[in-house]
Design a protein around this motif. Structure first.
Motif, PDB file in Angstrom:
ATOM      1  N   GLY A  33     -10.391   3.919  -6.429  1.00 50.60           N
ATOM      2  CA  GLY A  33     -11.318   3.946  -7.625  1.00 50.60           C
ATOM      3  C   GLY A  33     -12.204   5.228  -7.602  1.00 50.60           C
ATOM      4  N   HIS A  34     -13.243   5.109  -8.516  1.00 51.78           N
ATOM      5  CA  HIS A  34     -14.242   6.134  -8.488  1.00 51.78           C
ATOM      6  C   HIS A  34     -14.104   7.683  -8.802  1.00 51.78           C
ATOM      7  N   THR A  35     -12.745   8.048  -9.165  1.00 44.34           N
ATOM      8  CA  THR A  35     -12.327   9.148  -9.422  1.00 44.34           C
ATOM      9  C   THR A  35     -13.220   9.796 -10.691  1.00 44.34           C
ATOM     10  N   LYS A  36     -13.034  11.155 -10.551  1.00 47.46           N
ATOM     11  CA  LYS A  36     -13.851  11.728 -11.681  1.00 47.46           C
ATOM     12  C   LYS A  36     -12.854  12.668 -12.326  1.00 47.46           C
ATOM     13  N   GLY A  37     -12.255  12.293 -13.548  1.00 50.28           N
ATOM     14  CA  GLY A  37     -11.055  12.836 -14.148  1.00 50.28           C
ATOM     15  C   GLY A  37     -10.095  12.588 -13.667  1.00 50.28           C
ATOM     16  N   LYS A  38      -8.828  13.720 -13.554  1.00 51.45           N
ATOM     17  CA  LYS A  38      -7.711  13.145 -13.020  1.00 51.45           C
ATOM     18  C   LYS A  38      -7.166  13.700 -11.549  1.00 51.45           C
ATOM     19  N   PRO A  74      -4.072   5.132 -12.747  1.00 54.01           N
ATOM     20  CA  PRO A  74      -4.246   3.796 -11.879  1.00 54.01           C
ATOM     21  C   PRO A  74      -3.131   3.000 -12.042  1.00 54.01           C
ATOM     22  N   ILE A  75      -2.351   2.934 -13.182  1.00 50.88           N
ATOM     23  CA  ILE A  75      -1.330   2.151 -13.585  1.00 50.88           C
ATOM     24  C   ILE A  75      -0.209   2.162 -12.448  1.00 50.88           C
ATOM     25  N   ASP A  76       0.054   3.599 -11.941  1.00 47.83           N
ATOM     26  CA  ASP A  76       0.999   4.002 -10.978  1.00 47.83           C
ATOM     27  C   ASP A  76       0.664   3.209  -9.636  1.00 47.83           C
ATOM     28  N   ALA A  77      -0.421   3.210  -9.400  1.00 44.13           N
ATOM     29  CA  ALA A  77      -0.777   2.811  -8.009  1.00 44.13           C
ATOM     30  C   ALA A  77      -0.754   1.218  -7.997  1.00 44.13           C
ATOM     31  N   PRO A 121       0.746  -1.256   0.119  1.00 41.34           N
ATOM     32  CA  PRO A 121      -0.104  -0.038   0.101  1.00 41.34           C
ATOM     33  C   PRO A 121       0.751   1.199  -0.044  1.00 41.34           C
ATOM     34  N   ALA A 122       0.133   2.406   0.062  1.00 35.93           N
ATOM     35  CA  ALA A 122       0.926   3.681   0.012  1.00 35.93           C
ATOM     36  C   ALA A 122       2.011   3.884   1.162  1.00 35.93           C
ATOM     37  N   ASP A 123       1.823   3.103   2.306  1.00 44.13           N
ATOM     38  CA  ASP A 123       3.075   3.379   3.097  1.00 44.13           C
ATOM     39  C   ASP A 123       4.511   2.993   2.744  1.00 44.13           C
ATOM     40  N   VAL A 124       4.514   2.166   1.408  1.00 44.07           N
ATOM     41  CA  VAL A 124       5.904   1.900   0.966  1.00 44.07           C
ATOM     42  C   VAL A 124       6.492   2.950   0.356  1.00 44.07           C
ATOM     43  N   PHE A 151      -1.897   8.454  -3.688  1.00 44.35           N
ATOM     44  CA  PHE A 151      -1.838   7.037  -4.186  1.00 44.35           C
ATOM     45  C   PHE A 151      -3.147   6.358  -3.414  1.00 44.35           C
ATOM     46  N   SER A 152      -3.115   6.525  -2.368  1.00 43.69           N
ATOM     47  CA  SER A 152      -4.263   5.853  -1.596  1.00 43.69           C
ATOM     48  C   SER A 152      -5.836   6.085  -2.315  1.00 43.69           C
TER      49      SER A 152
END
Length: 304
Positions: free
Chosen positions: A294-299, A48-51, A18-21, A288-289
């Motif tokens: 998910g469920h983002t609207k745009g960037k 999303p591919i980054d996460a 998770p983002a703690d890394v 990143f969390s």
């Protein structure tokens, strides 16, 4: 050639999780290579591919990892064959391995100038998704109707608009709270979830020419198989395993001319662009969390 600001602070992951890394690491960029520009980053989009790379769900390189494919910023130094760019120019484009860093070296051929009437936030979030959207439409070919799963995200939003500009009827799936947004972009908006296939058929009774899945769910695969013509293209950009050999992957092809086309459309007001959230660079873990939810609207993007 001026060559200052060689120390860059990078976002790095030394393990999967998770983002703690995520940690920050100072790195000496060294001497600027010919054909490259050194950029003071202003903003950088998160995809999303980054996460998914951070968690280890998608692996295309070993550890440690760096992140980011798009950016906006100002030129600090530039090598030979500058192609008309100069120190101080405001630019945007695709990176060369990472853009989630305070200073980055970028091939000059990846750069385009930032229009004055486009914000740093929009400029830093446009390159990756725009070129992905153009790649999708170019590879799918001449169609009259297109089903887009996950149409309210960054790639989906601009794909809808580019498809409409080509005269394509777009059916876009999204969550209930984003249906109005999808309609504002010109899509026939359909809520995903139980009964999706029936709702798609009700919204567009004729068989659809092609489909592209931007979220990577089995629901999207089955809905595409049930509603797309037998000889129609069904594609995915999610990079996840699929249950049908009919679903083909599409990978972005970098093309500055395609990027310039979208940026010109944004500058003229022809295309809309939605920013979901902006996070300071030191809050990258929170960013990143959020994208993992998910469920983002745009960037989503980082600000430096």
């Amino acid at each position: 050639m001026e060559n200052n600001n060689t120390i860059s602070t990078l976002l790095v992951a030394n393990a999967y999780g998770p983002a703690d890394v995520l940690t920050f690491q100072d790195f000496d960029l060294g001497e600027l290579r010919n054909g490259y520009a050194r950029i003071k980053t202003k903003t950088a989009g998160i995809n999303p591919i980054d996460a998914r790379r951070m968690t280890g769900e998608f692996k295309h390189s070993g550890l440690p990892q760096t992140f980011g494919t798009e950016f906006s910023g100002e030129i600090l130094a530039i090598g030979e064959n500058s192609q008309g760019f100069k120190i101080g120019d405001a630019v945007l484009g695709s990176g060369d391995g990472f853009t989630h860093a305070s200073v980055i070296d970028v091939p000059i051929g990846n750069l385009i100038r930032k229009p004055e009437n486009i914000s740093w936030e929009v400029a830093g979030s446009v390159a990756g998704v725009s070129q992905t959207a153009m790649t999708i439409l170019d590879e799918i070919g001449d169609i009259k109707s297109l089903l887009i799963h996950g149409a309210s995200g960054g790639v989906g939003s601009i794909t809808v608009q580019l498809a409409k500009e080509r005269g394509i009827t777009v059916i876009g799936t999204a969550s209930k709270r984003k249906l109005e947004y999808m309609e504002s972009l010109g899509a026939i908006a359909v809520e995903y979830g139980d009964g999706l296939i029936e709702r798609i058929k009700a919204a567009h009774p004729e068989a659809i020419d092609a489909a592209v899945d931007m979220i990577g769910t089995e629901e999207a695969t089955q809905a595409s198989l049930a509603t797309v013509k037998p000889d129609g293209v069904i594609a995915t950009i999610a990079g996840k395993p699929v249950s049908s050999k009919r679903v083909i992957p599409i990978w972005v092809k970098r093309n500055p001319k395609n990027l310039q086309f979208v940026v010109d459309g944004l500058a003229s007001g022809k295309f809309q662009w939605e920013i979901d959230s902006v996070f300071p660079f030191d809050k990258a873990k929170d960013a990143f969390s959020k994208i993992l939810e998910g469920h983002t609207k745009g960037k989503l993007l980082l600000q430096f």
